[in-house]
Design an enzyme around this catalytic site. Structure first.
Site, PDB file in Angstrom:
ATOM      1  N   ALA A  46       0.842  -1.268   0.027  1.00 54.40           N
ATOM      2  CA  ALA A  46       0.034   0.015  -0.042  1.00 54.40           C
ATOM      3  C   ALA A  46       0.901   1.306  -0.074  1.00 54.40           C
ATOM      4  O   ALA A  46       1.881   1.358   0.714  1.00 54.40           O
ATOM      5  CB  ALA A  46      -0.999   0.153   1.247  1.00 54.40           C
ATOM      6  N   ILE A  71       0.609  -4.939  10.372  1.00 50.78           N
ATOM      7  CA  ILE A  71       1.879  -4.199  10.005  1.00 50.78           C
ATOM      8  C   ILE A  71       1.287  -2.754  10.067  1.00 50.78           C
ATOM      9  O   ILE A  71       2.151  -1.838  10.751  1.00 50.78           O
ATOM     10  CB  ILE A  71       2.017  -4.534   8.684  1.00 50.78           C
ATOM     11  CG1 ILE A  71       2.234  -5.768   8.320  1.00 50.78           C
ATOM     12  CG2 ILE A  71       3.281  -3.847   8.213  1.00 50.78           C
ATOM     13  CD1 ILE A  71       3.269  -6.846   9.143  1.00 50.78           C
ATOM     14  N   LEU A  73       0.243  -0.450   7.537  1.00 51.15           N
ATOM     15  CA  LEU A  73       0.543   0.349   6.358  1.00 51.15           C
ATOM     16  C   LEU A  73       2.026   0.882   6.124  1.00 51.15           C
ATOM     17  O   LEU A  73       2.087   1.875   5.653  1.00 51.15           O
ATOM     18  CB  LEU A  73      -0.530   1.185   6.094  1.00 51.15           C
ATOM     19  CG  LEU A  73      -2.003   0.582   5.742  1.00 51.15           C
ATOM     20  CD1 LEU A  73      -2.979   1.580   5.672  1.00 51.15           C
ATOM     21  CD2 LEU A  73      -2.159  -0.513   4.590  1.00 51.15           C
ATOM     22  N   ASN A  99      -1.614  -0.429  -4.891  1.00 56.48           N
ATOM     23  CA  ASN A  99      -2.538  -0.563  -3.652  1.00 56.48           C
ATOM     24  C   ASN A  99      -2.362   0.746  -3.174  1.00 56.48           C
ATOM     25  O   ASN A  99      -1.224   1.177  -2.948  1.00 56.48           O
ATOM     26  CB  ASN A  99      -2.279  -1.720  -2.694  1.00 56.48           C
ATOM     27  CG  ASN A  99      -3.279  -1.671  -1.738  1.00 56.48           C
ATOM     28  OD1 ASN A  99      -3.364  -0.835  -0.721  1.00 56.48           O
ATOM     29  ND2 ASN A  99      -4.001  -2.969  -1.694  1.00 56.48           N
ATOM     30  N   CYS A 130      -8.294  -2.262   5.069  1.00 63.45           N
ATOM     31  CA  CYS A 130      -7.184  -2.704   5.938  1.00 63.45           C
ATOM     32  C   CYS A 130      -7.618  -2.462   7.463  1.00 63.45           C
ATOM     33  O   CYS A 130      -8.103  -1.340   7.798  1.00 63.45           O
ATOM     34  CB  CYS A 130      -5.971  -1.314   5.652  1.00 63.45           C
ATOM     35  SG  CYS A 130      -4.729  -2.063   7.060  1.00 63.45           S
ATOM     36  N   ASN A 192     -10.019  -8.799   1.615  1.00 59.78           N
ATOM     37  CA  ASN A 192      -9.032  -8.472   2.599  1.00 59.78           C
ATOM     38  C   ASN A 192      -9.155  -9.365   3.730  1.00 59.78           C
ATOM     39  O   ASN A 192      -9.922 -10.424   3.797  1.00 59.78           O
ATOM     40  CB  ASN A 192      -9.255  -7.075   3.019  1.00 59.78           C
ATOM     41  CG  ASN A 192      -7.809  -6.354   3.396  1.00 59.78           C
ATOM     42  OD1 ASN A 192      -7.027  -7.112   3.961  1.00 59.78           O
ATOM     43  ND2 ASN A 192      -7.709  -5.034   2.871  1.00 59.78           N
ATOM     44  N   GLY A 243      -7.670 -15.035  -0.851  1.00 60.73           N
ATOM     45  CA  GLY A 243      -7.896 -15.310   0.528  1.00 60.73           C
ATOM     46  C   GLY A 243      -7.540 -16.972   0.706  1.00 60.73           C
ATOM     47  O   GLY A 243      -8.297 -17.646   0.446  1.00 60.73           O
ATOM     48  N   GLY A 244      -6.222 -17.072   1.137  1.00 57.53           N
ATOM     49  CA  GLY A 244      -5.865 -18.334   1.591  1.00 57.53           C
ATOM     50  C   GLY A 244      -5.620 -19.320   0.252  1.00 57.53           C
ATOM     51  O   GLY A 244      -5.573 -20.542   0.264  1.00 57.53           O
TER      52      GLY A 244
END
Lengths: 305, 270
Positions: A46, A71, A73, A99, A130, A192, A243-244
């Site tokens: 990002a 984290i 950003l 992003n 986020c 997300n 996602g995974g």
């Protein structure tokens, strides 16, 4: 014939595999491991207008078949990203999806107005989901009016197509997706991370310094599949699913749920070579399942509904 | 860095487990063999180890404690702290372990010359990477003085190994072995008689803060940091620490995995 190629707004992808934002730094980090030109695209970390320090540590914790991150950003800010990080990726034949995050509408608009000037940035991924920052982030992604308003304002200034990254941390994702489509989004990326927490039994405190963090990894894949399935029936704009995703089968499951391309996040941490491995592994599995091309698969999935 | 087509630097390998043994309660010594050892030379670097359980997604960063390039073997020493290290401790010789590395910057040892005095300061599970430092310093003809601190006698390990390389001053928090107190107290006691040409330290944050304080402006004093990591290659920004600019004292962030884990004293905000 390239069976893996995909055409999306702004993006002409040689294959559907895209490292997900936040899991691939600014690309260079993985350049020591393989030729980045092998990737469909790269979603870089990002960008915010000003540099951000991010959250205190610990920033990550492991969970069953997943991990939490907070984290916050951390990034060097738009100027350094424009002047150093993006030019460094011009050495590779790979489109960049930038992003973009912010704490105010003005921040988002300012970054989106400029970042498309980089010649290799072919699309923006608007990060309104986020879960790890105090202001902005998810606050823009959980209310359909706020999300649509931001989409509209960003679309007015953006020089490249805009994909909106949706949050799964909502009661009903469909109305938000629909409103964002009406506001002019070119596509969606989803999902997300899911907001989660782990507690250390000895300290009796959350492991993450931020207390909560975003859950990712195979643990959230069924949630992602369900939400992509729901949203792809409700909107006409394309979805980049995530996602995974760890395996070729996960990639194809995303397609069958309604995705048009697939981002890979946490799996990069387990195996830095996962993205090229998925690209190489797809054709054989497509043969077994009678899938001619991915573009045909997208049409077939739509028609079967 | 641009990846050059055809250039193949080995970074990941299923390494053969040659030996695994418990050397103190919860502390394991693991010997691995493979081609990846050809890439290893710098003490303080770490390897990123994948537990065999597939539901454990993250690798565990463990420092190299010795490197034997001739036999393509390396040794790591780790403490069982959670599910991942427990799973690692249950792996046996003959099995393979998915290893990424060597990663990180490591301790500068090539600057050590013969007859120099090299001071090693290690605490608990921070001691292992210093063993290879001591070994290479000894090989270069330096006089090695090792300060090793442990919680108690029962978790003391590798003292004899260090003794083969130079003088060793052991301390335990409860006084059950060696000098009583933490390693910083032993430093205070003995340092006035020592002129250190180079200092290498690894251990708990409090211990590193002490070393950083004592050797703040020493030109060749280094500490190795520990932080929770995910990727290990600088991409995820999980393992950061604050660093001070040498000139204007302004603060910035550095990633422990690829900008560390070894830093000069006076650099990291502890």
């Amino acid at each position: 014939m390239n069976r893996l190629k995909i055409s999306l707004p702004g993006l002409s992808l040689k294959n559907p595999i895209i490292p997900a934002s936040g899991c691939f730094g600014f690309g260079e980090e993985y350049a020591a491991y393989y030729d980045l030109s092998k990737l469909g695209a790269i979603m870089i970390k990002a960008a915010t207008l000003e540099p951000r320090e991010g959250n205190p540590t610990p920033r990550v914790a492991e969970t069953p078949s997943g991990m939490l991150n907070a984290i916050g950003l951390q990034n060097p800010g738009l100027d350094i990203i424009m002047n150093e990080k993006l030019p460094a990726l011009e050495a590779y034949d790979v489109p960049i999806i930038a992003n973009v995050a912010g704490s105010s509408v003005e921040d988002y608009v300012a970054v989106c107005a400029r970042i498309g000037d980089a010649p290799n940035v072919k699309a923006i991924e608007l990060n309104i989901s986020c879960p790890n920052v105090k202001s902005g982030g998810i606050a823009f992604g959980t209310d359909k009016k706020v999300a649509a308003d931001l989409t509209y304002k960003v679309k007015e200034v953006a020089k490249v197509p805009v994909y909106i990254k949706l949050s799964p941390n909502v009661t009903d994702i469909v109305p938000i997706a629909k409103e964002i489509e009406v506001a002019g989004a070119d596509g969606l990326t989803m999902i997300n991370t899911l907001l989660g927490m782990r507690i250390d039994l000895t300290t009796r405190q959350p492991i993450l310094a931020n207390q909560t963090g975003g859950l990712s990894g195979p643990a959230i894949k069924p949630v992602a599949i369900r939400m992509i399935h729901q949203v792809s029936r409700a909107v006409d704009i394309p979805i980049i699913g995530m996602g995974g995703v760890y395996t070729v089968d996960d990639v194809l499951e995303m397609y069958m749920a309604g995705a048009s391309a697939v981002a890979v996040g946490t799996a990069n941490f387990t195996d830095p070579y996962i993205c090229p491995k998925l690209v190489e592994g797809l054709p054989a599995r497509m043969d077994e399942l009678g899938i001619e091309t991915l573009e045909q698969l997208i049409r077939d999935v739509k028609e079967a509904r | 860095m641009v990846f050059k087509k055809g250039a193949s630097v080995l970074k990941q390998e299923d390494m053969l487990i040659v030996q695994q043994k418990m050397i103190a309660p919860k502390i394991f010594e693991l010997v691995l063999q493979g081609e990846l050892v050809n890439e290893m030379s710098t003490p303080g670097q770490f390897i990123h180890c994948k537990p065999s359980r597939t539901d454990l997604l993250l690798r565990r960063p463990i420092s190299l404690s010795s490197i034997d390039r001739e036999n393509k073997r390396c040794t790591i020493i780790y403490r069982v702290e959670g599910d991942g290290t427990k799973n690692m401790s249950e792996m046996v010789s003959g099995e393979t372990m998915d290893v990424l590395g060597p990663l990180g910057s490591g301790f500068p040892v090539e600057e050590i010359t013969s007859n120099e005095v090299v001071v090693i300061v290690g605490g608990g599970i921070g001691i292992p990477p210093l063993y290879e430092v001591a070994r290479q310093a000894h090989e270069r003809g330096a006089k090695v003085i090792s300060f090793l601190g442990y919680a108690s006698k029962k978790v003391v390990y590798y003292v004899d190994e260090f003794k083969k390389l130079g003088d060793v001053i052991v301390s335990t928090d409860d006084g059950s072995f060696g000098e009583k107190g933490h390693v910083g107290m032993s430093l205070d006691k003995h340092l006035p008689q020592i002129k250190a040409d180079a200092v290498y330290a690894c251990g708990a944050k409090g211990m590193l803060a002490k070393v950083d304080d004592v050797f703040h402006d020493h030109p060749r004093a280094y500490i190795s940091m520990e932080e929770r990591m995910a990727c290990g290659v600088g991409a995820c920004y999980a393992c950061v620490c604050h660093v001070k600019d040498e000139k204007d004292q302004s603060l910035s962030m550095k990633k422990v995995c690829d900008e560390g884990p070894v830093f000069k004293t006076g650099e990291v905000v502890l």
